[in-house]
Write a protein that holds these residues in place. Structure first.
Motif, PDB file in Angstrom:
ATOM      1  N   MET A 274       0.802  -1.188   0.000  1.00  0.00           N
ATOM      2  CA  MET A 274       0.000   0.000   0.000  1.00  0.00           C
ATOM      3  C   MET A 274       0.849   1.258   0.000  1.00  0.00           C
ATOM      4  SD  MET A 274      -3.278  -0.023   2.242  1.00  0.00           S
ATOM      5  CE  MET A 274      -4.711  -0.870   1.772  1.00  0.00           C
ATOM      6  N   SER A 275       2.100   1.117   0.315  1.00  0.00           N
ATOM      7  CA  SER A 275       2.941   2.301   0.402  1.00  0.00           C
ATOM      8  C   SER A 275       3.099   2.996  -0.942  1.00  0.00           C
ATOM      9  CB  SER A 275       4.303   1.935   0.985  1.00  0.00           C
ATOM     10  OG  SER A 275       4.928   0.998   0.127  1.00  0.00           O
ATOM     11  N   GLY A 276       2.948   2.269  -2.064  1.00  0.00           N
ATOM     12  CA  GLY A 276       3.066   2.874  -3.377  1.00  0.00           C
ATOM     13  C   GLY A 276       1.753   3.439  -3.891  1.00  0.00           C
ATOM     14  N   GLU A 277       0.669   3.242  -3.140  1.00  0.00           N
ATOM     15  CA  GLU A 277      -0.656   3.693  -3.581  1.00  0.00           C
ATOM     16  C   GLU A 277      -0.790   5.200  -3.403  1.00  0.00           C
ATOM     17  OE1 GLU A 277      -5.203   3.135  -2.056  1.00  0.00           O
ATOM     18  OE2 GLU A 277      -3.830   1.448  -1.872  1.00  0.00           O
ATOM     19  N   HIS A 278      -1.298   5.860  -4.437  1.00  0.00           N
ATOM     20  CA  HIS A 278      -1.515   7.300  -4.338  1.00  0.00           C
ATOM     21  C   HIS A 278      -2.943   7.544  -3.888  1.00  0.00           C
ATOM     22  CE1 HIS A 278       2.283   8.339  -6.173  1.00  0.00           C
ATOM     23  NE2 HIS A 278       2.068   7.393  -7.082  1.00  0.00           N
ATOM     24  N   ARG A 279      -3.075   8.295  -2.844  1.00  0.00           N
ATOM     25  CA  ARG A 279      -4.400   8.606  -2.318  1.00  0.00           C
ATOM     26  C   ARG A 279      -4.657  10.094  -2.464  1.00  0.00           C
ATOM     27  NH1 ARG A 279      -5.409   6.344   3.387  1.00  0.00           N
ATOM     28  NH2 ARG A 279      -7.518   6.778   2.720  1.00  0.00           N
ATOM     29  N   ARG A 280      -5.870  10.390  -2.820  1.00  0.00           N
ATOM     30  CA  ARG A 280      -6.263  11.783  -2.913  1.00  0.00           C
ATOM     31  C   ARG A 280      -6.405  12.332  -1.496  1.00  0.00           C
ATOM     32  NH1 ARG A 280     -11.826  12.830  -5.601  1.00  0.00           N
ATOM     33  NH2 ARG A 280     -12.391  14.205  -3.951  1.00  0.00           N
ATOM     34  N   PRO A 281      -5.866  13.485  -1.218  1.00  0.00           N
ATOM     35  CA  PRO A 281      -5.973  14.025   0.147  1.00  0.00           C
ATOM     36  C   PRO A 281      -7.434  14.353   0.482  1.00  0.00           C
ATOM     37  CG  PRO A 281      -4.961  15.633  -1.325  1.00  0.00           C
ATOM     38  CD  PRO A 281      -5.137  14.367  -2.108  1.00  0.00           C
ATOM     39  N   GLU A 282      -7.780  14.123   1.728  1.00  0.00           N
ATOM     40  CA  GLU A 282      -9.131  14.438   2.200  1.00  0.00           C
ATOM     41  C   GLU A 282      -9.302  15.952   2.260  1.00  0.00           C
ATOM     42  OE1 GLU A 282     -11.620  12.299   2.985  1.00  0.00           O
ATOM     43  OE2 GLU A 282     -10.350  10.658   2.312  1.00  0.00           O
ATOM     44  N   PRO A 283     -10.433  16.462   1.766  1.00  0.00           N
ATOM     45  CA  PRO A 283     -10.646  17.906   1.872  1.00  0.00           C
ATOM     46  C   PRO A 283     -10.903  18.295   3.329  1.00  0.00           C
ATOM     47  CG  PRO A 283     -12.571  16.830   0.930  1.00  0.00           C
ATOM     48  CD  PRO A 283     -11.510  15.782   1.085  1.00  0.00           C
ATOM     49  N   SER A 284     -10.559  19.500   3.661  1.00  0.00           N
ATOM     50  CA  SER A 284     -10.792  19.966   5.028  1.00  0.00           C
ATOM     51  C   SER A 284     -12.290  20.208   5.222  1.00  0.00           C
ATOM     52  CB  SER A 284     -10.018  21.257   5.284  1.00  0.00           C
ATOM     53  OG  SER A 284     -10.607  22.309   4.528  1.00  0.00           O
ATOM     54  N   ASP A 285     -12.701  20.297   6.467  1.00  0.00           N
ATOM     55  CA  ASP A 285     -14.113  20.562   6.759  1.00  0.00           C
ATOM     56  C   ASP A 285     -14.560  21.892   6.165  1.00  0.00           C
ATOM     57  OD1 ASP A 285     -14.433  18.173   8.085  1.00  0.00           O
ATOM     58  OD2 ASP A 285     -14.174  19.048  10.079  1.00  0.00           O
ATOM     59  N   ASP A 286     -13.685  22.901   6.228  1.00  0.00           N
ATOM     60  CA  ASP A 286     -14.039  24.211   5.677  1.00  0.00           C
ATOM     61  C   ASP A 286     -14.229  24.133   4.165  1.00  0.00           C
ATOM     62  OD1 ASP A 286     -13.935  25.391   8.172  1.00  0.00           O
ATOM     63  OD2 ASP A 286     -11.855  26.075   7.927  1.00  0.00           O
ATOM     64  N   GLU A 287     -13.361  23.376   3.507  1.00  0.00           N
ATOM     65  CA  GLU A 287     -13.465  23.227   2.055  1.00  0.00           C
ATOM     66  C   GLU A 287     -14.737  22.455   1.695  1.00  0.00           C
ATOM     67  OE1 GLU A 287     -11.078  21.123  -1.652  1.00  0.00           O
ATOM     68  OE2 GLU A 287     -10.081  21.325   0.293  1.00  0.00           O
ATOM     69  N   THR A 288     -15.025  21.409   2.440  1.00  0.00           N
ATOM     70  CA  THR A 288     -16.237  20.625   2.197  1.00  0.00           C
ATOM     71  C   THR A 288     -17.477  21.484   2.415  1.00  0.00           C
ATOM     72  OG1 THR A 288     -15.107  18.611   2.891  1.00  0.00           O
ATOM     73  CG2 THR A 288     -17.500  18.544   2.873  1.00  0.00           C
ATOM     74  N   ALA A 289     -17.468  22.262   3.478  1.00  0.00           N
ATOM     75  CA  ALA A 289     -18.614  23.135   3.764  1.00  0.00           C
ATOM     76  C   ALA A 289     -18.798  24.160   2.654  1.00  0.00           C
ATOM     77  CB  ALA A 289     -18.415  23.832   5.106  1.00  0.00           C
ATOM     78  N   ALA A 290     -17.724  24.729   2.166  1.00  0.00           N
ATOM     79  CA  ALA A 290     -17.811  25.717   1.087  1.00  0.00           C
ATOM     80  C   ALA A 290     -18.353  25.081  -0.190  1.00  0.00           C
ATOM     81  CB  ALA A 290     -16.441  26.341   0.832  1.00  0.00           C
ATOM     82  N   ARG A 291     -17.891  23.872  -0.508  1.00  0.00           N
ATOM     83  CA  ARG A 291     -18.385  23.189  -1.713  1.00  0.00           C
ATOM     84  C   ARG A 291     -19.871  22.867  -1.584  1.00  0.00           C
ATOM     85  NH1 ARG A 291     -14.116  18.520  -3.074  1.00  0.00           N
ATOM     86  NH2 ARG A 291     -13.572  19.409  -5.089  1.00  0.00           N
TER      87      ARG A 291
END
Length: 85
Positions: A1-18
């Motif tokens: 799993m160390s080579g797996e690229h994961r999309r970073p989780e959006p912050s709560d503020d970013e999620t709320a704005a979206r």
């Protein structure tokens, strides 16, 4: 799993704005009828009245049960006390 690229989780503020932006976009697309508020108020008024009647019946039933308990419990307790003597 160390080579797996994961999309970073959006912050709560970013999620709320979206979410806020998406809701505003959809709200702007809604067309309401001129009498919509009047119809909503009429429906909620009818529900409140029926709710008051239902709640009033519940209150009356609860009061009757409380009165019955106040009257009957001492009699039942005193009759049980007389059986032991």
């Amino acid at each position: 799993m160390s080579g797996e690229h994961r999309r970073p989780e959006p912050s709560d503020d970013e999620t709320a704005a979206r979410l806020r932006d998406a809701l505003h976009h959809h709200a702007d697309a809604v067309t309401t009828s001129p009498d919509a508020l009047q119809r909503i108020r009429a429906r909620t008024h009818c529900r409140r009245r029926s709710g008051v009647l239902r709640n009033g019946g519940l209150i009356a039933a609860t009061a009757a049960a409380a009165v019955a308990a106040i009257v009957l419990v001492p009699r039942v307790l005193s009759s049980h006390g007389n059986e032991h003597h």
